[in-house]
Design an enzyme around this catalytic site. Structure first.
Site, mmCIF file in Angstrom:
data_model
loop_
_atom_site.group_PDB
_atom_site.id
_atom_site.type_symbol
_atom_site.label_atom_id
_atom_site.label_comp_id
_atom_site.label_asym_id
_atom_site.label_seq_id
_atom_site.Cartn_x
_atom_site.Cartn_y
_atom_site.Cartn_z
ATOM 1 N N HIS A 112 36.766 46.316 47.658
ATOM 2 C CA HIS A 112 37.222 47.531 48.331
ATOM 3 C C HIS A 112 36.810 47.472 49.804
ATOM 4 C CE1 HIS A 112 38.369 49.071 44.563
ATOM 5 N NE2 HIS A 112 37.445 49.975 44.337
ATOM 6 N N CYS A 159 32.951 53.294 42.504
ATOM 7 C CA CYS A 159 32.915 52.029 43.239
ATOM 8 C C CYS A 159 33.291 52.185 44.711
ATOM 9 C CB CYS A 159 33.846 51.009 42.588
ATOM 10 S SG CYS A 159 35.512 51.613 42.320
#
Lengths: 366, 366, 366, 366
Positions: free
Chosen positions: D252, D157
């Site tokens: 993120h 990710c």
């Protein structure tokens, strides 16, 4: 149906922004007018707000290009919008005078502010509970000599976590005598910039200025009755509250203990209470108002719910979510209740009020 | 004076680490023995703990190089330490059996665990309140046929936020009939790894397993009296509590409403209550025990205190800090209380218990 | 030794409070004078600050009862204190003028503010690195015609996380050509109220106004040399930085990648680098200045350190703590560095500057 | 169109739950099969998951009543679903073997796990970038003798925050030579319970096990080319990364500095880069895949964006949001990029992979 044009007063603040976002695709209302302090007046909405836009990614496109008007001049709104949402952030007396000025210009004011909550002929609405308080509006208009304008307000966000469950019990024949409540309130309730992060990292603050008084008193007006030309407060329940601030973005939680005003053998069982809550419906549900929750009260059975981040969006942020219903060792029962303070507790609650007013004809002939 | 050698059971967990840190420069005690689960046994303390050392920067140097022993074998501790602190983390029954095994070997156990809190002949000590419960230890030893060993425990961390203020009032002649309490508890109370961060970011959890029961019951044993060969619980106050978890590292907060068991005209004023609290002293203060706070109860007057991060270290983390003392609309008074859950509420509370035991001669002739 | 009386300008703000707390028991200095904005002037320090006291529980008793003076009038300080710490919070030009006004009155100014950092004859001190810049003070006094007064400043807090490690390498014969740095900075760096909690719950902000420029430029002045009547900047290293704000109270973290200005075979190994860092000492250590860390650079070997909450208090908050020293796939080496932004990076760094100045005789004959 | 029946392996974990929630109203796929560890097998999905349901209020009703199957037995899935999403959480070797077992049973595996990312004949897909890697599937089937089954995976990710912007530049003729990246990653990336709250209150952790290696290597396979019967890695860019964990639920953030592999006068301007990014489209957009973002890269101009809570839901959580594009003092340009780690970076990215596979005929004739 053509949408009704609405204005937002205090449009650049956090609650004002929330109104603008929630009204983005509203089936009945359309924002055509934004007003704020004189120093923002004359600028495009997007130019003032873009660097401090708080609600999701984007400013709704049609509002972004509106020119901000001076909120202090009610006359400017005439002909630009049919009614206004008031999310004004200034002194109480100023807000009171200003909301009256809009009403005097024939522009109904659906307000989030606390300034007129204790005005005797102004209804403080939770549509599921006290829709009948709309009857006072006619008296209000008579008092002031207003033809079309009027003021309707909503209560403080903190008590909305438990007002519907409380009302449901009373309505079902179980009057409540006293309640002790501790709230754990989200920081968005303080607006922006609001609570400093220095106070909300590895910390809670066991105090919110003025909040406990509101929580303890507003309950009684909401549960009151129209009596002649004013709203008469209910006598019960007696409420004691402690309001704390916790590091949560949205969603106020209340830990509630309550005692019924009934002999021991007339008190409802936990099962009866749950049944009352899950079957609770009222006028907004019957009218299928666009912002009304289908289930105003949602009961959860997991032992660790409700939680703000997990449950605040229940029913589009308009439900009261209850969990941990159980016996209280001191009073009769206790439970934990949660509601979304900037949806049900602020802007979307205001919109629901406007939807109720509209469906009851208060915006006809404006 | 030569220091007394002590052991720590469950030395690798969060509470165990806290014991080791707090005992680093203790004037009376010195850690000479660390025990944990069999899978850590035989390894150096520092090798097991270094990557998960939770308490400040460094492991105390003298303990870092101790070899961990198997906590399950009480015999191993004989001759290695005079008494042990129990910070065991395992099943309740196992802890109970194990603590008894150490006592049977002649090694007194000063425990943090809940396993023996409801053992009738085991004192559950808050030294300022129920030092007189030490009298039961002799009976306990007789029951088991132990010569030197015994078990003493401390109560749950959550109720330590308000037990001393409560005791102070009762002792001053103002018995309390009922209390409704909501706690906002720090995550360190759940140990490590403890509460997932997923639950503590933009969230609170209105539930802590088993905590409300402990809060409601332990109060009565602490306020009880030695009666023959057991401790008889107090009858009052009736307590109802809601325990919540909030994103705070250390420091439990309690919002307390209480009602006195007195006629209206005999109830104390807020001024009297404050005076009782600020002048509260007891045996640990008289004996000047090393870990005793000089002022066990500290009253603050700022409207937004106590706050966990600002106030938890008051009196080295051993005080109960109170603020917002005011009238309660439902009961008599309400206030917010705070104490450091891993100091007063856990390891340093255990150390204070040991200091009391030592000063009363319970560690002589070991 | 009689303590030197000192004043704090901007005494009511967060950095000002920190000065007052850190000077509470200082062996050389004693706060006798507090100054702030005109609206606080004339009031007792405790009356202005108590509800917003940010640093630990209590305001130091002797300062609590000082009357706040108007910081804008430098003459008021004459005779009341020998030198002042400047923690002024106002416009840059105003601060510059005001600091000069104090110096002109014969009162040396040890400043935290950025206003004079780029004044050519004002030293920007990190005592371990550029103590030799003190030589410029004489020139500064000549330029202005000041007899006793002068100005000395400290750099921005963000780059203090890695300036000492950088200097240690350069000093050991390993010049650095370029660095890419990302900082994760604590909210206390923004003062109080500072960063809204709305921005720091379930969020980070990848921007701090003006911070990247400071980080990239100040480095070169600190590493520069006194050259005639000004400080000439160093030519290297080239620095690129991204500064972010994270939900941490105290402790700035920097992720640093750097490339040496050396041929491949002359570059130091990781072992050499660590050795250079752990053996780094300088003038403050030799002089044993009261606020100097014994070990200015502390290297940790756990794979998940340094962490702000665990490591910021290392060496009383005055060390740079380094971890994760490893090869960089793009440059030569990378590591994570941490320092306490309100101790080393602000007030305690200012106090260390004052200690250096005192020990070098700059406060004699005041 | 009849929906394709799909299974979810590891259905009770956080990523598994996310799959089930995101597939709730999917136009093409319908969850008919859930599998997890043997200890959950045989129980209703709702009974196992309800107390630890992490994704919104409610478990999708049709999945709630499915009986969980043993994920270790691939044969059980035959006839129950056409293909499976693998969100398995076990040892790498076990996952690899198990995913192969499903493929061998004729059940394609669209995997979130890292086990097969470096299997030479398994494509690691970001549909906008390397849809051409689908060509390797035929070879993979030949290698194993599989008729219908195959394995396709998605990358880690963390690098999805900047892979599309990187690819857009390369594709536009601006190859990148080296990058230095620091990530600030959300805690949901570690699953549940995942990161302890003790590490995420007033703290960040500058380390995520294995993450930096993935970030630095996977980039090269994604940018590689099918070469005979394997995927050959790209040679550039060289990447150095530091991965940190911050107190954010989802989203993120990456701070990226990059240098082009071009002479100075061939490098793109900031304006050109922005234009390349905002006009970036690829196969998923052309095919109008249900989960594809309309704008895969969104560029923001506010100086303090992107921020996780404000921007992660951009384009339903499937966009890469970029801000702060500016010159880098060391390399050529730097910027901040953000993507939703559990949507684009995990389950919804897997679903997009499946949509691509479906539209390219890989699920025909199952």
């Amino acid at each position: 149906m053509e949408k009704i044009s609405v204005g937002v007063l205090g449009a650049t603040g956090m609650v004002g922004q929330r109104y603008i976002k929630l009204l983005e695709n509203h089936p009945w209302f359309k924002v055509t007018y934004v007003a704020a302090s004189p120093r923002s007046a004359g600028k495009l909405y997007k130019d003032v707000v873009s660097s401090k836009w708080l609600i999701g990614e984007e400013i709704p496109a049609d509002v972004a290009n509106l020119t901000i008007q001076d909120a202090n001049d009610a006359k400017l709104a005439v002909g630009k919008c049919k009614f206004v949402f008031s999310a004004l952030e200034m002194g109480k007396d100023e807000i009171k005078a200003l909301e009256e000025a809009y009403a005097a210009e024939g522009i109904p004011v659906v307000s989030n502010a606390s300034a007129n909550r204790w005005t005797e002929d102004v209804p403080m609405l939770v549509p599921e509970i006290n829709y009948s308080h709309l009857d006072i509006i006619k008296k209000q208009q008579e008092h002031h000599g207003w033809k079309k304008g009027f003021i309707a307000v909503k209560p403080n966000c903190s008590l909305q976590t438990y007002m519907m469950p409380l009302h449901a019990l009373i309505q079902a024949g179980y009057p409540v005598k006293r309640m002790i409540v501790t709230t754990l309130q989200a920081t968005s309730g303080a607006g922006y910039p609001g609570v400093p992060s220095f106070d909300m990292i590895d910390n809670i603050v066991p105090f919110i200025g003025g909040e406990e008084e509101k929580t303890e008193k507003e309950c009684l007006k909401i549960l009151g009755k129209v009596d002649g030309d004013k709203i008469a407060n209910a006598a019960l329940p007696l409420v004691s509250s402690t309001c704390t601030r916790v590091p949560v973005i949205d969603g106020h939680t209340a830990c509630v203990s309550l005692e019924f005003d009934l002999p021991e053998d007339k008190k409802p069982s936990l099962e009866e209470i749950e049944k009352i809550w899950t079957s609770y419906k009222s006028v907004p549900q019957e009218l299928e108002l666009p912002s009304a929750p289908v289930h105003p009260i949602v009961v959860r059975h997991e032992e660790n719910r409700p939680q703000p981040r997990r449950d605040r969006e229940t029913e589009k942020g308009m439900a009261c979510v209850i969990g941990r219903l159980r016996k209280c060792a001191v009073f009769d029962v206790k439970f934990v209740a949660l509601s979304h303070n900037t949806k049900r507790g602020a802007a979307m609650g205001g919109i629901l009020n406007a939807e109720l007013l509209k469906s009851k004809g208060f915006f006809d002939n404006l």
